[in-house]
Design a protein around this motif. Structure first.
Motif, PDB file in Angstrom:
ATOM      1  N   UNK A 201       2.539  10.976   0.836  1.00 62.04           N
ATOM      2  CA  UNK A 201       2.580   9.314   0.826  1.00 62.04           C
ATOM      3  C   UNK A 201       2.289   8.779   2.259  1.00 62.04           C
ATOM      4  N   UNK A 202       2.722   9.291   3.478  1.00 60.40           N
ATOM      5  CA  UNK A 202       2.586   8.793   4.659  1.00 60.40           C
ATOM      6  C   UNK A 202       1.226   9.110   5.127  1.00 60.40           C
TER       7      UNK A 202
ATOM      8  N   UNK B  24       0.733  -1.375   0.060  1.00 57.69           N
ATOM      9  CA  UNK B  24       0.031  -0.083  -0.075  1.00 57.69           C
ATOM     10  C   UNK B  24       0.903   1.393   0.103  1.00 57.69           C
ATOM     11  N   UNK B  25       1.937   1.018   0.760  1.00 55.75           N
ATOM     12  CA  UNK B  25       2.844   2.163   0.802  1.00 55.75           C
ATOM     13  C   UNK B  25       3.484   2.747  -0.523  1.00 55.75           C
ATOM     14  N   UNK B  26       4.105   1.608  -1.193  1.00 56.48           N
ATOM     15  CA  UNK B  26       4.412   1.700  -2.429  1.00 56.48           C
ATOM     16  C   UNK B  26       3.618   2.126  -3.547  1.00 56.48           C
TER      17      UNK B  26
ATOM     18  N   UNK C  89       3.702   5.919  -5.399  1.00 59.99           N
ATOM     19  CA  UNK C  89       3.602   6.236  -6.841  1.00 59.99           C
ATOM     20  C   UNK C  89       2.626   7.237  -7.197  1.00 59.99           C
ATOM     21  N   UNK C  90       1.591   7.445  -6.362  1.00 57.70           N
ATOM     22  CA  UNK C  90       0.259   8.266  -6.495  1.00 57.70           C
ATOM     23  C   UNK C  90       0.773   9.627  -6.292  1.00 57.70           C
ATOM     24  N   UNK C  91       1.622   9.903  -5.322  1.00 59.21           N
ATOM     25  CA  UNK C  91       2.078  11.094  -4.764  1.00 59.21           C
ATOM     26  C   UNK C  91       3.213  11.679  -5.413  1.00 59.21           C
ATOM     27  N   UNK C  92       3.821  10.776  -6.521  1.00 57.51           N
ATOM     28  CA  UNK C  92       5.138  11.092  -6.941  1.00 57.51           C
ATOM     29  C   UNK C  92       6.198  11.325  -6.172  1.00 57.51           C
ATOM     30  N   UNK C  93       6.092  10.188  -5.370  1.00 52.91           N
ATOM     31  CA  UNK C  93       7.276  10.210  -4.405  1.00 52.91           C
ATOM     32  C   UNK C  93       7.424  11.264  -3.101  1.00 52.91           C
TER      33      UNK C  93
ATOM     34  N   UNK D 148      -7.126  15.202  -4.330  1.00 52.33           N
ATOM     35  CA  UNK D 148      -6.796  15.912  -5.722  1.00 52.33           C
ATOM     36  C   UNK D 148      -7.907  16.927  -5.904  1.00 52.33           C
ATOM     37  N   UNK D 149      -9.244  16.322  -5.682  1.00 50.24           N
ATOM     38  CA  UNK D 149     -10.435  17.281  -5.680  1.00 50.24           C
ATOM     39  C   UNK D 149     -10.432  18.371  -4.942  1.00 50.24           C
TER      40      UNK D 149
END
Length: 164
Positions: free
Chosen positions: A33-34, A18-20, A24-28, A73-74
């Motif tokens: 991410x946390x 889930x973290x990985x 990826x969704x947050x662009x690193x 994002x919304x």
């Protein structure tokens, strides 16, 4: 139903994946991410509390993570739109607000006030509001119309009372 031992093992087993995915969704972005990972597992706990017999697995968590990210994002886009329009909720001075509207909103039922604020302040669409409040789109649309009508009535009563 997962007991606390099973839940702990499930979380430990799925956390890295889930973290990985969140990374990826947050662009690193580590902090995002946390936060996203934490929101995903908080949603899992809420889901299990409400629906203890529903099966959950890694695909459920990945989908939940993606939805949390899209919601984020919304919200960010909504804030940016408001900034472009020059409206900043944090910078409004109390004297610049229309106290009559706020008072009239205060006299509405909580559910009526909620749908109006979600639609006209937060900028959610009717479908999004329906999902938030757990009603059908048609019922939500009707509730919005009734709420606007009641708000207009409250404002008209205020105007009548203010005139000599």
């Amino acid at each position: 139903m997962l007991d606390s031992t099973d839940l702990e093992a499930f979380c430990e087993h799925t956390l890295d994946e889930v973290y990985r995915y969140a990374l990826r969704l947050t662009g690193g972005h580590a902090a995002q991410t946390a936060d996203l990972t934490q929101e995903t597992y908080a949603a899992l706990l809420r889901h299990l509390e409400a629906h203890p017999d529903d099966p959950v697995g890694l695909p459920w968590l990945i989908t939940c993570c993606r939805h949390r990210h899209l919601d984020s994002m919304r919200r960010r886009r909504r804030r940016e739109r408001n900034q472009i329009r020059g409206w900043q909720p944090d910078t409004l001075q109390p004297e610049s607000r229309d106290h009559g509207v706020i008072e009239a909103l205060g006299r509405l039922r909580a559910d009526e006030r909620l749908v109006l604020v979600l639609r006209h302040v937060d900028g959610f669409g009717v479908g999004e509001i329906a999902e938030i409040i757990g009603k059908s789109v048609a019922a939500t649309d009707s509730m919005l119309r009734r709420s606007r009508k009641r708000l207009r009535s409250q404002l008209a009563l205020d105007e009548e009372g203010a005139q000599p």
